[in-house]
Design an enzyme around this catalytic site. Structure first.
Site, PDB file in Angstrom:
ATOM      1  CB  CYS A   1      -0.944  -0.016   1.203  1.00 36.03           C
ATOM      2  SG  CYS A   1      -0.106   0.059   2.799  1.00 36.03           S
TER       3      CYS A   1
ATOM      4  CG  HIS B   1      42.691 -12.857   8.060  1.00 36.55           C
ATOM      5  ND1 HIS B   1      43.098 -12.000   9.060  1.00 36.55           N
ATOM      6  CD2 HIS B   1      43.812 -13.518   7.656  1.00 36.55           C
ATOM      7  CE1 HIS B   1      44.399 -12.119   9.258  1.00 36.55           C
ATOM      8  NE2 HIS B   1      44.858 -13.034   8.407  1.00 36.55           N
TER       9      HIS B   1
END
Length: 628
Positions: free
Chosen positions: A407, A538
Protein backbone atom coordinates in the site's frame (compact mmCIF):
# COMPACT_ATOMS: atom_id res chain seq x y z
CA UNK A 1 -4.69 -12.93 15.22
CA UNK A 2 -5.59 -14.76 11.99
CA UNK A 3 -8.79 -12.71 11.90
CA UNK A 4 -6.78 -9.49 12.29
CA UNK A 5 -4.51 -10.61 9.48
CA UNK A 6 -7.52 -11.01 7.20
CA UNK A 7 -8.85 -7.59 8.22
CA UNK A 8 -5.57 -5.86 7.37
CA UNK A 9 -5.82 -7.31 3.86
CA UNK A 10 -9.33 -5.86 3.57
CA UNK A 11 -8.05 -2.53 4.89
CA UNK A 12 -5.42 -2.46 2.16
CA UNK A 13 -8.06 -3.30 -0.46
CA UNK A 14 -9.98 -0.13 0.48
CA UNK A 15 -7.01 1.98 -0.59
CA UNK A 16 -7.22 0.99 -4.26
CA UNK A 17 -10.63 2.57 -5.03
CA UNK A 18 -9.81 5.61 -2.89
CA UNK A 19 -6.96 6.68 -5.18
CA UNK A 20 -9.51 8.00 -7.68
CA UNK A 21 -11.01 10.48 -5.22
CA UNK A 22 -8.31 13.16 -5.55
CA UNK A 23 -9.26 13.44 -9.20
CA UNK A 24 -12.84 14.29 -8.28
CA UNK A 25 -11.70 16.94 -5.79
CA UNK A 26 -9.29 18.51 -8.28
CA UNK A 27 -11.93 18.65 -11.04
CA UNK A 28 -14.38 20.33 -8.65
CA UNK A 29 -11.77 22.88 -7.56
CA UNK A 30 -10.71 23.67 -11.12
CA UNK A 31 -14.31 24.27 -12.08
CA UNK A 32 -14.24 27.44 -9.92
CA UNK A 33 -11.65 29.08 -12.14
CA UNK A 34 -12.86 31.85 -14.52
CA UNK A 35 -12.88 29.71 -17.66
CA UNK A 36 -15.21 32.09 -19.51
CA UNK A 37 -12.58 34.85 -19.38
CA UNK A 38 -10.10 32.72 -21.34
CA UNK A 39 -12.62 31.70 -23.98
CA UNK A 40 -13.65 28.30 -22.55
CA UNK A 41 -17.16 28.88 -21.16
CA UNK A 42 -18.08 25.20 -21.29
CA UNK A 43 -15.08 23.98 -19.29
CA UNK A 44 -16.73 24.63 -15.92
CA UNK A 45 -19.61 22.31 -16.79
CA UNK A 46 -17.27 19.61 -18.06
CA UNK A 47 -15.18 19.68 -14.87
CA UNK A 48 -18.25 19.59 -12.61
CA UNK A 49 -19.67 16.69 -14.63
CA UNK A 50 -16.37 14.79 -14.37
CA UNK A 51 -16.31 15.25 -10.59
CA UNK A 52 -19.96 14.32 -10.09
CA UNK A 53 -19.60 11.27 -12.33
CA UNK A 54 -16.80 9.87 -10.16
CA UNK A 55 -18.99 10.20 -7.07
CA UNK A 56 -22.01 8.79 -8.91
CA UNK A 57 -20.11 5.66 -9.90
CA UNK A 58 -18.25 5.41 -6.61
CA UNK A 59 -20.09 2.19 -5.62
CA UNK A 60 -18.92 0.53 -8.85
CA UNK A 61 -15.38 1.80 -8.30
CA UNK A 62 -15.32 0.37 -4.77
CA UNK A 63 -16.73 -2.96 -5.91
CA UNK A 64 -14.09 -3.44 -8.61
CA UNK A 65 -11.26 -1.94 -6.54
CA UNK A 66 -11.89 -4.04 -3.45
CA UNK A 67 -12.26 -7.25 -5.46
CA UNK A 68 -8.92 -6.56 -7.18
CA UNK A 69 -7.27 -5.60 -3.90
CA UNK A 70 -8.37 -8.83 -2.20
CA UNK A 71 -7.14 -11.06 -5.03
CA UNK A 72 -3.87 -9.52 -6.17
CA UNK A 73 -5.49 -7.82 -9.21
CA UNK A 74 -7.28 -10.91 -10.52
CA UNK A 75 -9.24 -9.79 -13.61
CA UNK A 76 -11.92 -12.46 -13.13
CA UNK A 77 -12.73 -11.03 -9.69
CA UNK A 78 -12.90 -7.48 -11.05
CA UNK A 79 -15.20 -8.58 -13.88
CA UNK A 80 -17.38 -10.47 -11.40
CA UNK A 81 -17.71 -7.39 -9.18
CA UNK A 82 -18.62 -5.16 -12.12
CA UNK A 83 -21.24 -7.60 -13.42
CA UNK A 84 -22.61 -7.98 -9.90
CA UNK A 85 -23.08 -4.23 -9.56
CA UNK A 86 -24.74 -4.00 -12.98
CA UNK A 87 -27.19 -6.75 -12.00
CA UNK A 88 -27.87 -5.05 -8.68
CA UNK A 89 -28.56 -1.68 -10.33
CA UNK A 90 -30.75 -3.24 -12.99
CA UNK A 91 -32.95 -5.18 -10.58
CA UNK A 92 -33.25 -2.54 -7.84
CA UNK A 93 -34.04 0.03 -10.54
CA UNK A 94 -37.34 -1.75 -11.10
CA UNK A 95 -38.46 -1.31 -7.49
CA UNK A 96 -41.31 1.01 -6.59
CA UNK A 97 -39.18 2.60 -3.86
CA UNK A 98 -36.12 4.31 -5.32
CA UNK A 99 -32.99 2.34 -4.48
CA UNK A 100 -29.60 3.67 -5.46
CA UNK A 101 -26.31 1.75 -5.21
CA UNK A 102 -24.19 2.97 -2.30
CA UNK A 103 -20.54 2.54 -1.37
CA UNK A 104 -21.68 0.00 1.22
CA UNK A 105 -23.28 -2.13 -1.50
CA UNK A 106 -20.19 -1.75 -3.68
CA UNK A 107 -18.02 -2.85 -0.76
CA UNK A 108 -20.15 -5.94 -0.11
CA UNK A 109 -20.16 -6.93 -3.78
CA UNK A 110 -16.39 -6.40 -3.95
CA UNK A 111 -15.85 -8.63 -0.91
CA UNK A 112 -18.16 -11.30 -2.35
CA UNK A 113 -16.28 -11.25 -5.65
CA UNK A 114 -12.88 -11.33 -3.95
CA UNK A 115 -13.73 -14.14 -1.55
CA UNK A 116 -15.44 -16.13 -4.33
CA UNK A 117 -12.34 -15.86 -6.52
CA UNK A 118 -10.08 -17.16 -3.76
CA UNK A 119 -12.52 -19.99 -3.10
CA UNK A 120 -13.24 -21.08 -6.69
CA UNK A 121 -10.18 -20.07 -8.74
CA UNK A 122 -8.98 -23.69 -8.78
CA UNK A 123 -12.43 -25.28 -9.17
CA UNK A 124 -12.44 -28.41 -11.34
CA UNK A 125 -15.65 -29.39 -13.14
CA UNK A 126 -16.40 -32.40 -15.37
CA UNK A 127 -14.36 -32.21 -18.57
CA UNK A 128 -17.28 -31.38 -20.84
CA UNK A 129 -18.06 -28.18 -18.84
CA UNK A 130 -14.55 -27.39 -17.55
CA UNK A 131 -14.63 -24.25 -19.67
CA UNK A 132 -16.71 -22.75 -16.85
CA UNK A 133 -14.32 -24.01 -14.17
CA UNK A 134 -11.53 -22.17 -12.37
CA UNK A 135 -11.58 -18.34 -12.52
CA UNK A 136 -14.30 -18.34 -15.23
CA UNK A 137 -16.72 -19.76 -12.67
CA UNK A 138 -16.36 -16.67 -10.44
CA UNK A 139 -18.37 -14.14 -12.54
CA UNK A 140 -21.09 -16.75 -13.02
CA UNK A 141 -21.30 -17.53 -9.31
CA UNK A 142 -21.24 -13.86 -8.26
CA UNK A 143 -23.96 -13.07 -10.81
CA UNK A 144 -26.33 -15.56 -9.17
CA UNK A 145 -25.44 -14.33 -5.67
CA UNK A 146 -26.07 -10.71 -6.69
CA UNK A 147 -29.35 -11.71 -8.33
CA UNK A 148 -30.64 -13.13 -5.04
CA UNK A 149 -29.09 -10.30 -3.05
CA UNK A 150 -30.77 -7.66 -5.23
CA UNK A 151 -34.18 -9.26 -4.88
CA UNK A 152 -33.74 -9.27 -1.12
CA UNK A 153 -32.63 -5.65 -1.13
CA UNK A 154 -35.85 -4.54 -2.80
CA UNK A 155 -37.67 -5.60 0.37
CA UNK A 156 -35.24 -4.32 3.00
CA UNK A 157 -33.70 -1.26 1.30
CA UNK A 158 -36.17 1.30 2.70
CA UNK A 159 -35.37 0.16 6.24
CA UNK A 160 -31.61 0.21 5.60
CA UNK A 161 -31.78 3.70 4.14
CA UNK A 162 -33.63 4.94 7.19
CA UNK A 163 -31.18 3.15 9.49
CA UNK A 164 -28.11 4.82 7.91
CA UNK A 165 -29.64 8.27 8.31
CA UNK A 166 -30.61 7.52 11.92
CA UNK A 167 -27.15 6.10 12.64
CA UNK A 168 -25.66 9.37 11.45
CA UNK A 169 -27.99 11.26 13.77
CA UNK A 170 -27.02 9.02 16.71
CA UNK A 171 -23.32 9.58 16.08
CA UNK A 172 -23.91 13.31 15.73
CA UNK A 173 -25.81 13.30 19.04
CA UNK A 174 -22.64 11.98 20.69
CA UNK A 175 -21.16 15.40 20.08
CA UNK A 176 -17.50 16.06 20.62
CA UNK A 177 -16.94 12.87 22.62
CA UNK A 178 -18.04 10.73 19.68
CA UNK A 179 -15.62 12.58 17.42
CA UNK A 180 -12.87 12.15 20.05
CA UNK A 181 -13.43 8.38 20.13
CA UNK A 182 -13.19 8.20 16.37
CA UNK A 183 -9.91 10.16 16.36
CA UNK A 184 -8.41 7.97 19.09
CA UNK A 185 -9.45 4.65 17.51
CA UNK A 186 -8.31 5.82 14.07
CA UNK A 187 -4.75 6.47 15.28
CA UNK A 188 -4.55 3.23 17.27
CA UNK A 189 -5.65 1.19 14.25
CA UNK A 190 -2.91 2.78 12.13
CA UNK A 191 -0.53 0.42 13.97
CA UNK A 192 -2.27 -2.61 12.47
CA UNK A 193 -3.09 -1.07 9.11
CA UNK A 194 -6.80 -1.34 9.91
CA UNK A 195 -7.61 2.38 10.13
CA UNK A 196 -9.19 2.29 6.66
CA UNK A 197 -11.93 0.02 8.01
CA UNK A 198 -13.20 2.41 10.67
CA UNK A 199 -12.69 5.41 8.38
CA UNK A 200 -14.68 3.71 5.65
CA UNK A 201 -17.74 3.55 7.93
CA UNK A 202 -17.62 7.21 8.91
CA UNK A 203 -16.46 8.60 5.55
CA UNK A 204 -18.76 6.58 3.26
CA UNK A 205 -21.68 5.16 5.27
CA UNK A 206 -22.89 7.29 8.17
CA UNK A 207 -25.34 10.15 7.60
CA UNK A 208 -27.45 10.93 4.54
CA UNK A 209 -27.89 14.07 2.42
CA UNK A 210 -30.24 14.74 -0.46
CA UNK A 211 -28.68 16.83 -3.23
CA UNK A 212 -30.51 19.49 -5.22
CA UNK A 213 -30.97 16.90 -7.95
CA UNK A 214 -32.81 14.68 -5.47
CA UNK A 215 -30.03 12.10 -5.16
CA UNK A 216 -29.15 10.66 -1.74
CA UNK A 217 -25.47 10.46 -0.79
CA UNK A 218 -24.08 8.82 2.34
CA UNK A 219 -20.97 9.31 4.40
CA UNK A 220 -18.98 12.30 5.59
CA UNK A 221 -16.78 12.49 2.47
CA UNK A 222 -19.37 12.30 -0.35
CA UNK A 223 -21.71 14.57 1.61
CA UNK A 224 -18.93 17.16 2.00
CA UNK A 225 -18.28 17.32 -1.73
CA UNK A 226 -22.02 17.27 -2.47
CA UNK A 227 -22.42 20.50 -0.52
CA UNK A 228 -23.85 19.22 2.78
CA UNK A 229 -23.13 22.03 5.29
CA UNK A 230 -23.07 19.52 8.18
CA UNK A 231 -20.41 17.26 6.62
CA UNK A 232 -16.67 17.30 7.28
CA UNK A 233 -16.81 16.65 11.03
CA UNK A 234 -14.84 13.39 10.83
CA UNK A 235 -12.16 14.79 8.53
CA UNK A 236 -11.43 18.34 9.71
CA UNK A 237 -9.74 17.25 12.96
CA UNK A 238 -7.16 15.16 11.13
CA UNK A 239 -5.57 18.19 9.48
CA UNK A 240 -3.79 19.60 12.59
CA UNK A 241 -2.35 16.17 13.40
CA UNK A 242 -1.00 15.41 9.94
CA UNK A 243 0.06 18.93 8.91
CA UNK A 244 1.55 20.09 12.22
CA UNK A 245 1.76 17.43 14.96
CA UNK A 246 3.71 14.79 13.02
CA UNK A 247 6.18 17.29 11.48
CA UNK A 248 6.74 18.62 15.01
CA UNK A 249 7.61 15.10 16.20
CA UNK A 250 10.06 14.79 13.31
CA UNK A 251 11.77 18.04 14.37
CA UNK A 252 11.95 16.83 17.97
CA UNK A 253 13.64 13.61 16.83
CA UNK A 254 16.13 15.62 14.75
CA UNK A 255 17.02 17.97 17.62
CA UNK A 256 17.45 15.09 20.10
CA UNK A 257 19.77 13.12 17.82
CA UNK A 258 23.48 12.84 18.56
CA UNK A 259 25.57 15.56 16.91
CA UNK A 260 27.53 13.07 14.79
CA UNK A 261 24.34 11.53 13.43
CA UNK A 262 22.28 14.72 13.20
CA UNK A 263 23.08 15.53 9.52
CA UNK A 264 21.82 12.13 8.35
CA UNK A 265 18.80 12.16 10.68
CA UNK A 266 17.96 15.72 9.63
CA UNK A 267 17.82 14.78 5.96
CA UNK A 268 15.72 11.69 6.57
CA UNK A 269 13.17 13.23 8.92
CA UNK A 270 12.80 16.50 7.07
CA UNK A 271 11.61 14.42 4.12
CA UNK A 272 9.28 12.49 6.44
CA UNK A 273 7.93 15.73 7.92
CA UNK A 274 7.36 17.18 4.46
CA UNK A 275 5.51 14.03 3.35
CA UNK A 276 3.21 14.25 6.37
CA UNK A 277 2.59 17.98 5.90
CA UNK A 278 1.87 17.84 2.17
CA UNK A 279 0.19 14.46 1.71
CA UNK A 280 -0.85 13.25 5.17
CA UNK A 281 1.37 10.14 5.00
CA UNK A 282 2.34 9.80 8.68
CA UNK A 283 3.74 6.28 9.15
CA UNK A 284 7.44 7.15 8.53
CA UNK A 285 7.32 9.46 11.57
CA UNK A 286 4.94 7.46 13.76
CA UNK A 287 6.83 4.19 13.32
CA UNK A 288 10.07 5.92 14.33
CA UNK A 289 8.88 5.95 17.96
CA UNK A 290 6.06 3.38 18.00
CA UNK A 291 8.25 0.34 18.65
CA UNK A 292 10.65 2.00 21.08
CA UNK A 293 8.00 3.89 23.08
CA UNK A 294 4.50 2.41 22.53
CA UNK A 295 3.17 4.27 25.58
CA UNK A 296 4.10 7.53 23.84
CA UNK A 297 2.09 6.43 20.82
CA UNK A 298 -0.97 5.96 23.07
CA UNK A 299 -0.51 9.54 24.30
CA UNK A 300 -0.28 10.61 20.65
CA UNK A 301 -3.57 8.78 19.90
CA UNK A 302 -5.32 10.48 22.84
CA UNK A 303 -4.06 13.90 21.74
CA UNK A 304 -5.28 13.19 18.20
CA UNK A 305 -8.76 12.51 19.58
CA UNK A 306 -8.68 15.70 21.65
CA UNK A 307 -7.67 17.71 18.58
CA UNK A 308 -10.70 16.34 16.70
CA UNK A 309 -12.92 17.24 19.66
CA UNK A 310 -11.60 20.82 19.63
CA UNK A 311 -12.25 21.26 15.91
CA UNK A 312 -15.77 19.90 16.42
CA UNK A 313 -16.52 22.34 19.25
CA UNK A 314 -15.26 25.24 17.14
CA UNK A 315 -17.62 24.31 14.32
CA UNK A 316 -14.84 23.56 11.81
CA UNK A 317 -15.85 21.40 8.88
CA UNK A 318 -13.33 20.44 6.23
CA UNK A 319 -12.79 17.47 3.94
CA UNK A 320 -10.30 15.74 1.72
CA UNK A 321 -10.25 13.29 -1.14
CA UNK A 322 -7.02 11.46 -0.21
CA UNK A 323 -5.67 12.51 3.17
CA UNK A 324 -5.49 15.49 5.50
CA UNK A 325 -2.37 17.10 4.04
CA UNK A 326 -1.71 20.64 2.87
CA UNK A 327 -2.48 19.79 -0.76
CA UNK A 328 -6.02 18.66 0.08
CA UNK A 329 -6.39 21.52 2.55
CA UNK A 330 -5.78 24.12 -0.16
CA UNK A 331 -7.76 22.35 -2.89
CA UNK A 332 -10.88 21.90 -0.76
CA UNK A 333 -10.76 25.07 1.33
CA UNK A 334 -13.53 26.69 -0.75
CA UNK A 335 -15.96 24.01 0.48
CA UNK A 336 -14.95 24.22 4.15
CA UNK A 337 -16.68 25.90 7.07
CA UNK A 338 -14.28 27.97 9.21
CA UNK A 339 -11.47 25.95 7.69
CA UNK A 340 -8.97 28.78 8.19
CA UNK A 341 -9.01 28.05 11.95
CA UNK A 342 -7.12 24.82 11.28
CA UNK A 343 -3.92 26.86 10.71
CA UNK A 344 -3.75 28.61 14.15
CA UNK A 345 -4.92 25.42 15.87
CA UNK A 346 -2.26 23.47 14.02
CA UNK A 347 0.49 25.92 15.04
CA UNK A 348 -0.46 25.54 18.72
CA UNK A 349 -0.63 21.75 18.32
CA UNK A 350 2.80 21.78 16.68
CA UNK A 351 4.38 23.61 19.62
CA UNK A 352 2.72 21.27 22.14
CA UNK A 353 3.91 18.16 20.29
CA UNK A 354 7.42 19.50 19.75
CA UNK A 355 8.12 20.31 23.41
CA UNK A 356 6.24 17.24 24.70
CA UNK A 357 8.24 14.85 22.53
CA UNK A 358 11.60 16.52 23.19
CA UNK A 359 10.93 16.28 26.92
CA UNK A 360 9.75 12.65 26.71
CA UNK A 361 12.67 11.52 24.52
CA UNK A 362 15.17 13.08 26.92
CA UNK A 363 13.37 12.21 30.19
CA UNK A 364 12.74 8.54 29.38
CA UNK A 365 15.85 8.09 27.21
CA UNK A 366 13.78 6.86 24.29
CA UNK A 367 16.08 5.37 21.60
CA UNK A 368 14.62 7.26 18.66
CA UNK A 369 16.68 7.30 15.45
CA UNK A 370 19.98 9.09 15.89
CA UNK A 371 20.23 8.41 19.64
CA UNK A 372 20.82 4.69 20.09
CA UNK A 373 20.25 1.44 18.25
CA UNK A 374 16.62 2.29 17.59
CA UNK A 375 14.47 2.02 14.51
CA UNK A 376 16.28 3.32 11.44
CA UNK A 377 14.92 5.29 8.51
CA UNK A 378 17.26 5.76 5.57
CA UNK A 379 17.02 7.84 2.42
CA UNK A 380 17.82 5.21 -0.20
CA UNK A 381 15.26 5.55 -2.98
CA UNK A 382 17.89 5.16 -5.70
CA UNK A 383 19.25 2.08 -4.00
CA UNK A 384 16.03 0.03 -4.13
CA UNK A 385 17.02 -2.26 -7.06
CA UNK A 386 20.34 -2.81 -5.36
CA UNK A 387 18.80 -3.94 -2.05
CA UNK A 388 15.80 -5.90 -3.34
CA UNK A 389 17.60 -9.29 -3.27
CA UNK A 390 18.77 -8.61 0.29
CA UNK A 391 15.22 -7.71 1.40
CA UNK A 392 13.96 -10.87 -0.27
CA UNK A 393 16.47 -12.95 1.66
CA UNK A 394 15.53 -11.25 4.94
CA UNK A 395 11.90 -12.22 4.32
CA UNK A 396 12.94 -15.85 4.01
CA UNK A 397 13.38 -16.11 0.25
CA UNK A 398 10.84 -16.42 -2.52
CA UNK A 399 9.80 -19.86 -1.31
CA UNK A 400 8.50 -18.26 1.92
CA UNK A 401 6.23 -15.76 0.13
CA UNK A 402 2.61 -16.83 -0.41
CA UNK A 403 1.33 -13.38 -1.41
CA UNK A 404 3.05 -10.01 -1.67
CA UNK A 405 1.21 -6.71 -1.95
CA UNK A 406 1.89 -3.11 -0.99
CA UNK A 407 0.00 0.00 0.00
CA UNK A 408 1.20 3.56 0.37
CA UNK A 409 3.67 2.89 3.20
CA UNK A 410 3.80 -0.88 3.79
CA UNK A 411 4.85 -4.09 2.19
CA UNK A 412 1.97 -6.46 3.04
CA UNK A 413 2.93 -10.11 2.96
CA UNK A 414 1.47 -13.49 3.58
CA UNK A 415 4.33 -15.88 4.32
CA UNK A 416 4.51 -19.62 4.87
CA UNK A 417 6.52 -19.23 8.07
CA UNK A 418 6.85 -15.84 9.76
CA UNK A 419 9.65 -17.25 11.95
CA UNK A 420 11.93 -17.17 8.91
CA UNK A 421 11.76 -13.37 8.82
CA UNK A 422 14.97 -11.69 9.92
CA UNK A 423 13.56 -8.57 11.59
CA UNK A 424 17.03 -7.26 12.40
CA UNK A 425 18.09 -7.48 8.76
CA UNK A 426 14.88 -5.78 7.60
CA UNK A 427 15.48 -2.88 9.98
CA UNK A 428 19.07 -2.71 8.76
CA UNK A 429 17.76 -2.48 5.20
CA UNK A 430 15.54 0.52 5.97
CA UNK A 431 12.32 -0.89 7.48
CA UNK A 432 10.82 1.37 10.15
CA UNK A 433 8.96 -1.56 11.67
CA UNK A 434 7.80 -5.14 11.19
CA UNK A 435 4.31 -6.17 12.37
CA UNK A 436 3.25 -9.82 12.61
CA UNK A 437 -0.54 -10.16 12.64
CA UNK A 438 -0.81 -13.94 12.77
CA UNK A 439 -1.80 -16.46 10.14
CA UNK A 440 1.34 -15.60 8.17
CA UNK A 441 0.16 -12.00 7.66
CA UNK A 442 3.08 -9.59 8.01
CA UNK A 443 3.52 -5.86 7.38
CA UNK A 444 6.94 -4.33 6.75
CA UNK A 445 6.88 -0.54 6.93
CA UNK A 446 9.23 0.88 4.27
CA UNK A 447 7.51 4.26 3.87
CA UNK A 448 6.39 5.62 0.52
CA UNK A 449 8.87 3.42 -1.39
CA UNK A 450 6.97 0.23 -0.56
CA UNK A 451 5.43 -0.16 -4.02
CA UNK A 452 8.81 0.31 -5.72
CA UNK A 453 10.35 -2.26 -3.39
CA UNK A 454 7.62 -4.77 -4.24
CA UNK A 455 8.17 -4.27 -7.97
CA UNK A 456 11.93 -4.77 -7.65
CA UNK A 457 11.43 -7.87 -5.52
CA UNK A 458 9.13 -9.33 -8.17
CA UNK A 459 11.79 -8.64 -10.80
CA UNK A 460 14.37 -10.34 -8.59
CA UNK A 461 12.15 -13.40 -8.17
CA UNK A 462 11.56 -13.73 -11.90
CA UNK A 463 15.12 -12.95 -12.93
CA UNK A 464 17.03 -16.13 -13.87
CA UNK A 465 20.28 -15.38 -12.06
CA UNK A 466 22.34 -17.54 -9.76
CA UNK A 467 22.85 -15.67 -6.50
CA UNK A 468 24.74 -16.51 -3.35
CA UNK A 469 23.44 -14.81 -0.22
CA UNK A 470 25.67 -14.13 2.77
CA UNK A 471 24.81 -13.91 6.46
CA UNK A 472 26.82 -11.92 8.99
CA UNK A 473 29.71 -14.06 10.35
CA UNK A 474 29.77 -12.19 13.67
CA UNK A 475 28.03 -9.65 15.87
CA UNK A 476 29.39 -6.16 15.54
CA UNK A 477 29.60 -3.56 12.80
CA UNK A 478 29.99 -4.11 9.07
CA UNK A 479 32.48 -1.84 7.29
CA UNK A 480 33.68 -1.47 3.68
CA UNK A 481 36.74 -3.53 2.83
CA UNK A 482 38.76 -0.43 1.96
CA UNK A 483 38.52 0.71 5.59
CA UNK A 484 40.49 -2.31 6.81
CA UNK A 485 43.91 -1.08 8.07
CA UNK A 486 45.86 -3.48 5.87
CA UNK A 487 46.91 -2.69 2.27
CA UNK A 488 46.53 -6.30 1.13
CA UNK A 489 42.85 -6.54 2.13
CA UNK A 490 41.99 -2.87 1.53
CA UNK A 491 43.54 -3.08 -1.93
CA UNK A 492 41.42 -6.17 -2.63
CA UNK A 493 44.50 -8.14 -3.58
CA UNK A 494 43.13 -11.20 -1.77
CA UNK A 495 39.61 -10.74 -3.07
CA UNK A 496 36.48 -8.57 -2.97
CA UNK A 497 34.12 -8.53 0.00
CA UNK A 498 33.35 -6.74 3.28
CA UNK A 499 34.74 -6.63 6.80
CA UNK A 500 33.41 -6.63 10.35
CA UNK A 501 34.46 -5.15 13.71
CA UNK A 502 33.37 -7.82 16.25
CA UNK A 503 31.67 -7.21 19.59
CA UNK A 504 31.99 -10.85 20.64
CA UNK A 505 34.62 -13.50 20.19
CA UNK A 506 32.53 -15.73 17.92
CA UNK A 507 32.81 -16.44 14.20
CA UNK A 508 29.97 -18.29 12.44
CA UNK A 509 29.53 -19.48 8.88
CA UNK A 510 28.08 -16.87 6.52
CA UNK A 511 27.09 -19.42 3.87
CA UNK A 512 26.26 -23.03 3.22
CA UNK A 513 29.38 -24.90 2.17
CA UNK A 514 32.38 -26.96 3.22
CA UNK A 515 35.48 -26.13 5.27
CA UNK A 516 38.46 -26.40 2.90
CA UNK A 517 41.22 -24.88 5.00
CA UNK A 518 41.93 -23.89 8.62
CA UNK A 519 45.15 -22.01 9.29
CA UNK A 520 47.46 -23.53 11.97
CA UNK A 521 46.90 -20.58 14.31
CA UNK A 522 43.11 -20.92 13.67
CA UNK A 523 42.85 -17.15 13.07
CA UNK A 524 41.49 -17.71 9.54
CA UNK A 525 39.31 -20.25 7.78
CA UNK A 526 38.43 -20.98 4.16
CA UNK A 527 35.01 -22.17 2.94
CA UNK A 528 33.82 -23.48 -0.43
CA UNK A 529 30.19 -22.92 -1.42
CA UNK A 530 28.27 -25.37 -3.66
CA UNK A 531 28.47 -22.72 -6.42
CA UNK A 532 32.28 -22.86 -6.32
CA UNK A 533 32.94 -19.60 -4.43
CA UNK A 534 35.96 -19.67 -2.13
CA UNK A 535 35.30 -17.57 0.98
CA UNK A 536 38.08 -16.47 3.32
CA UNK A 537 37.32 -15.28 6.86
CA UNK A 538 40.33 -13.66 8.58
CA UNK A 539 39.93 -12.67 12.25
CA UNK A 540 41.81 -9.42 12.93
CA UNK A 541 44.82 -7.86 11.23
CA UNK A 542 48.36 -9.11 11.96
CA UNK A 543 47.00 -12.03 13.97
CA UNK A 544 48.91 -14.79 12.18
CA UNK A 545 51.61 -14.63 14.87
CA UNK A 546 49.19 -15.14 17.76
CA UNK A 547 50.03 -18.77 18.21
CA UNK A 548 49.45 -20.50 21.49
CA UNK A 549 46.65 -21.62 23.70
CA UNK A 550 43.66 -19.39 24.31
CA UNK A 551 43.68 -17.03 21.35
CA UNK A 552 41.62 -19.02 18.80
CA UNK A 553 39.69 -22.27 19.07
CA UNK A 554 38.26 -23.86 15.92
CA UNK A 555 35.07 -25.86 16.47
CA UNK A 556 35.11 -27.42 12.98
CA UNK A 557 37.71 -29.26 10.95
CA UNK A 558 38.63 -29.41 7.30
CA UNK A 559 36.02 -31.29 5.26
CA UNK A 560 33.10 -30.45 7.58
CA UNK A 561 29.82 -29.29 6.03
CA UNK A 562 28.59 -25.97 7.42
CA UNK A 563 25.38 -23.96 7.21
CA UNK A 564 24.68 -20.24 7.83
CA UNK A 565 24.98 -19.38 11.52
CA UNK A 566 26.96 -22.51 12.43
CA UNK A 567 29.81 -21.78 14.92
CA UNK A 568 33.25 -21.97 13.30
CA UNK A 569 35.77 -20.36 15.68
CA UNK A 570 35.68 -18.90 19.17
CA UNK A 571 38.39 -16.41 20.16
CA UNK A 572 39.46 -14.27 23.10
CA UNK A 573 38.23 -10.88 22.00
CA UNK A 574 40.12 -8.86 24.62
CA UNK A 575 43.48 -10.57 24.10
CA UNK A 576 43.21 -10.36 20.31
CA UNK A 577 42.27 -6.67 20.52
CA UNK A 578 45.27 -5.98 22.77
CA UNK A 579 47.87 -7.90 20.76
CA UNK A 580 46.80 -7.27 17.16
CA UNK A 581 46.84 -4.27 14.88
CA UNK A 582 43.04 -4.27 14.49
CA UNK A 583 39.98 -6.43 15.15
CA UNK A 584 38.76 -5.82 11.58
CA UNK A 585 37.70 -9.21 10.18
CA UNK A 586 37.56 -9.38 6.36
CA UNK A 587 35.13 -11.73 4.61
CA UNK A 588 36.32 -11.98 1.02
CA UNK A 589 35.68 -14.15 -2.02
CA UNK A 590 39.15 -15.10 -3.22
CA UNK A 591 37.99 -16.22 -6.68
CA UNK A 592 36.04 -13.03 -7.38
CA UNK A 593 36.33 -13.63 -11.13
CA UNK A 594 33.24 -15.89 -10.80
CA UNK A 595 31.13 -12.94 -9.59
CA UNK A 596 29.13 -10.83 -12.02
CA UNK A 597 27.82 -8.20 -9.58
CA UNK A 598 27.84 -7.34 -5.86
CA UNK A 599 25.17 -6.00 -3.50
CA UNK A 600 26.05 -4.77 0.00
CA UNK A 601 23.69 -3.98 2.87
CA UNK A 602 24.18 -0.65 4.73
CA UNK A 603 27.41 -0.55 6.69
CA UNK A 604 26.08 -0.49 10.24
CA UNK A 605 25.55 -2.74 13.27
CA UNK A 606 24.70 -6.39 12.55
CA UNK A 607 23.79 -9.45 14.62
CA UNK A 608 25.58 -12.79 14.47
CA UNK A 609 24.03 -14.87 11.68
CA UNK A 610 21.92 -11.96 10.44
CA UNK A 611 20.80 -12.47 6.87
CA UNK A 612 21.10 -10.05 3.96
CA UNK A 613 24.51 -8.46 4.56
CA UNK A 614 25.88 -9.35 1.12
CA UNK A 615 24.56 -10.82 -2.13
CA UNK A 616 26.53 -11.71 -5.24
CA UNK A 617 25.28 -12.65 -8.70
CA UNK A 618 27.37 -15.28 -10.47
CA UNK A 619 28.48 -15.09 -14.07
CA UNK A 620 27.11 -18.56 -14.71
CA UNK A 621 24.24 -20.35 -12.99
CA UNK A 622 25.61 -23.44 -11.29
CA UNK A 623 22.68 -24.16 -8.96
CA UNK A 624 22.71 -25.49 -5.40
CA UNK A 625 23.35 -23.71 -2.16
CA UNK A 626 21.28 -20.96 -0.67
CA UNK A 627 20.29 -19.31 -3.90
CA UNK A 628 17.24 -17.57 -5.23
Amino acid sequence: MVFIGSLQQLGRAFMLPMIVLPGAAIFLSLSKLPWAYIGLPGMEGYLVAASETIFTFLPYIFAVGISLGLTGNALAAGMAALVGMIIYSGITGTAEVQIEPTVLIGTLVGIIAGVSHERFKSLRLPEYIQFFGGPRFVPLFVSFVCLLFSIGMINIAPYLQKMLVELGEIVASGGGFGVFLYGFVHRILVVFGLHHLVSHVFWFQIGGYETEAGQMVYGDLPRFFAGDPTAGVFMAGLYPTMMFALPAIALAIIHEAREDLKPKIRKTFLYAALASFLTGVTEPVEFAFLFVAPYLYVVHAILSGIIMWVTYELGIKHGFSFSAGAIDFVINEHLATRGWLIIPIGIVVGFIYYFLFRWAIRRFRIPTPGREEGSQLDEWAGDIPYRAPLILQAIGGKQNIVKMESCITRLRLKVSNDKLLDVNALRNLGAAGVIKLGGGQVQVVFGTYSELIREEMIKTIHRDQAQVLFHSPMQGRMIPLDEVPDPIFAGKLVGQGVAFIPDRGELVSPVKGKVIHIYPTMHAIGLLTPEGLEVLLHIGIDTSGLAGKGYFNALVKEGDEVTPGMMLIKFDLQRVRKESKSLATPMVITNSDLVHSWRFAPFKAVKKGQSSVLSVVLKERNGGGETQ
